[in-house]
Write a protein that holds these residues in place. Structure first.
Motif, mmCIF file in Angstrom:
data_model
loop_
_atom_site.group_PDB
_atom_site.id
_atom_site.type_symbol
_atom_site.label_atom_id
_atom_site.label_comp_id
_atom_site.label_asym_id
_atom_site.label_seq_id
_atom_site.Cartn_x
_atom_site.Cartn_y
_atom_site.Cartn_z
ATOM 1 N N TYR A 1 0.842 -1.190 0.000
ATOM 2 C CA TYR A 1 0.000 0.000 0.000
ATOM 3 C C TYR A 1 0.885 1.251 0.000
ATOM 4 O O TYR A 1 2.048 1.209 0.402
ATOM 5 N N PHE A 2 0.312 2.355 -0.461
ATOM 6 C CA PHE A 2 1.027 3.623 -0.456
ATOM 7 C C PHE A 2 1.091 4.157 0.977
ATOM 8 O O PHE A 2 0.093 4.127 1.708
ATOM 9 N N VAL B 1 5.783 3.035 -1.472
ATOM 10 C CA VAL B 1 4.946 1.842 -1.297
ATOM 11 C C VAL B 1 5.619 0.914 -0.306
ATOM 12 O O VAL B 1 6.828 0.688 -0.355
ATOM 13 N N LEU C 1 4.534 -2.200 -10.686
ATOM 14 C CA LEU C 1 3.404 -1.959 -9.788
ATOM 15 C C LEU C 1 2.118 -1.803 -10.580
ATOM 16 O O LEU C 1 2.098 -1.179 -11.647
ATOM 17 N N ASN D 1 3.747 9.338 -8.778
ATOM 18 C CA ASN D 1 2.659 8.868 -7.901
ATOM 19 C C ASN D 1 1.620 9.956 -7.649
ATOM 20 O O ASN D 1 0.969 9.997 -6.625
#
Length: 265
Positions: A23-24, A183, A203, A240
């Motif tokens: 997860y970020f 991440v 990703l 991102n």
């Protein structure tokens, strides 16, 4: 045979990898849980979830009797300290001259040192509360404590409302700065020996399949989680933008590239 096409075997580079989930997340310094350092009543909430906030901006204002009492105690202690210091010096001189009893001097010394320590403690409390002792010494006491954001970012949680009574353990506001997002992957114990800093990571985002990204591993944890038998691995992805902290992702850590005979697609 009708409909069949024939090809030739060629050497093709095939990359193997480790499938991971994650997860970020943001670095610790980019997240702030904001609370009041004193108990009191909320009289103002200045932001809503999603709004941008600058470092040093007031997010909440609390009216507090405890806050007033700390200021009052500081003024009273500072006022009495001068008398106690003078008395201590006087008793010290008399003790040096063997004029007074030793216990009288020791009592004066104890009172002075205790008051001095108390004043320093109150001063530190006021510094934490961002209150100028100079203003207090001019008699300017405050009943309202302005609680400010320690970082720039976006409001992600608002856990209070106007009129609510809060204490110093209540998390009132959460601020997140999405800059330098990375991440955080969970890599299983059986795979971690094949992972190292600098490896490429592909990703994808299950809820946004059109987004495909390539990044690099930047940090590898040094402890295996007892429950999941996995290690935290951090990867950085340059592009991102428009993504969210906590967003679930899937990744493939590219571990080995080799040539194999195959028919190109």
């Amino acid at each position: 045979i009708s409909g069949l096409e024939f090809g030739h075997l060629r050497n093709i580079n095939i990359t193997s990898g480790i499938s991971v989930n994650g997860y970020f997340a943001t670095p610790p310094e980019n997240t702030a849980f904001i609370s009041s350092n004193v108990s009191g009543k909320v009289i103002r909430v200045n932001f809503q979830i999603g709004e941008k906030v600058k470092k040093g901006s007031e997010v909440v204002c609390v009216e507090s009797i405890e806050f007033l009492e700390i200021q009052r105690d500081y003024i009273a202690t500072k006022s009495s300290l001068k008398y106690l210091e003078d008395e201590y010096e006087r008793q010290k001189k008399l003790a040096d001259q063997n004029v007074n009893a030793r216990k009288v001097f020791l009592r004066a010394e104890k009172d002075y040192l205790e008051s001095k320590a108390q004043l320093e403690s109150l001063k530190k409390k006021l510094e934490i509360l961002r209150v100028s002792t100079e203003n207090l010494e001019n008699g300017n006491l405050l009943s309202q404590l302005s609680i400010k954001s320690p970082i720039e970012g976006y409001i992600s949680e608002v856990n209070t409302i106007t009129g609510e009574t809060v204490d110093n353990e209540t998390i009132l506001i959460k601020v997140v700065n999405p800059e330098h997002m990375h991440v955080e992957f969970d890599v299983f114990e059986k795979d971690i020996m094949h992972v190292h800093v600098g490896q490429k990571v592909e990703l994808s985002i299950p809820n946004a399949p059109q987004i495909q990204m390539l990044g690099d591993i930047i940090l590898i944890g040094k402890e295996i989680d007892e429950d999941t038998r996995s290690v935290k691995v951090h990867a950085h992805f340059p592009d991102n933008q428009n993504l969210y902290v906590g967003m679930f992702v899937q990744g493939k850590i590219l571990t080995e590239e080799s040539e194999k005979m195959a028919i190109p697609e």
